[in-house]
Design an enzyme around this catalytic site. Sequence first.
Site, short mmCIF file in Angstrom:
data_model
loop_
_atom_site.label_atom_id
_atom_site.label_comp_id
_atom_site.label_asym_id
_atom_site.label_seq_id
_atom_site.Cartn_x
_atom_site.Cartn_y
_atom_site.Cartn_z
N GLY A 13 25.70 -79.85 16.05
CA GLY A 13 25.94 -78.42 16.21
C GLY A 13 24.93 -77.81 17.15
O GLY A 13 24.18 -78.50 17.84
N HIS A 40 22.05 -84.93 16.70
CA HIS A 40 22.38 -84.49 18.04
C HIS A 40 21.18 -83.71 18.54
O HIS A 40 20.75 -82.74 17.91
CB HIS A 40 23.62 -83.61 18.03
CG HIS A 40 24.87 -84.37 17.75
ND1 HIS A 40 26.05 -84.09 18.37
CD2 HIS A 40 25.13 -85.41 16.92
CE1 HIS A 40 26.98 -84.93 17.95
NE2 HIS A 40 26.44 -85.74 17.06
N GLU A 43 20.59 -81.84 24.07
CA GLU A 43 21.76 -81.46 24.86
C GLU A 43 21.57 -80.00 25.30
O GLU A 43 21.28 -79.72 26.45
CB GLU A 43 23.06 -81.63 24.07
CG GLU A 43 24.28 -81.28 24.90
CD GLU A 43 25.59 -81.31 24.12
OE1 GLU A 43 26.61 -81.60 24.76
OE2 GLU A 43 25.61 -81.04 22.91
N ASP A 121 31.81 -87.75 21.40
CA ASP A 121 31.31 -86.54 20.75
C ASP A 121 32.37 -86.04 19.78
O ASP A 121 32.28 -86.29 18.60
CB ASP A 121 30.90 -85.48 21.76
CG ASP A 121 30.06 -84.36 21.12
OD1 ASP A 121 29.55 -84.58 20.01
OD2 ASP A 121 29.92 -83.30 21.74
#
Length: 177
Positions: A13, A40, A43, A121
């Site tokens: 998220g 994650h 990014e 993803d």
Amino acid sequence: YKHTGVVAFDLAGAEVDHPARDHVEAFRLIRSNNVNCTLHAGEAYGPESIHQALHDCGAHRIGHGCRLGEDGELLNYVNDHRIPLEVCPRSNVQTKAVSSISAHPVRLYFELGLRITVNTDNRLMTDTTVSDELMLLHEEAGFSVEELAQVVLTGFKSAFMPFRQRRKLYEEARAEI
């Protein structure tokens, strides 16, 4: 659900305003029960999110990591400790983490020997498959068929499964390739 099919815990998220370090207790619980974890990171938010994922939460793998190259020391740490990066090229372009596939650091990471895997993803949101992602790397990032085979095999090496099963599956895949 550890013994009924769950093999890992993932935090995904928005990274900005939702730092990994806010979830340290959840990851402590996960790791204390011998469950694999991935986060994650790197990014939408810089290498600091990767640092938090690794050093605060104890991530075994990093989802994305496309901003890892901004911190050479951290990049070397990830490489030296063979921490897999779950690279999602098309998604990274869609989220504007990178401007294009040719600008994606996946080629650099591969050349530096980082343990990269290719992923989708979110297949529904990104409208892609792993095969499509591999073809994209071939066509737009210059990966040869032999290099893509290495990337695919790295995915088998990095799987969250018992070592003997993982080794057997890796050997089967290597023989087929």
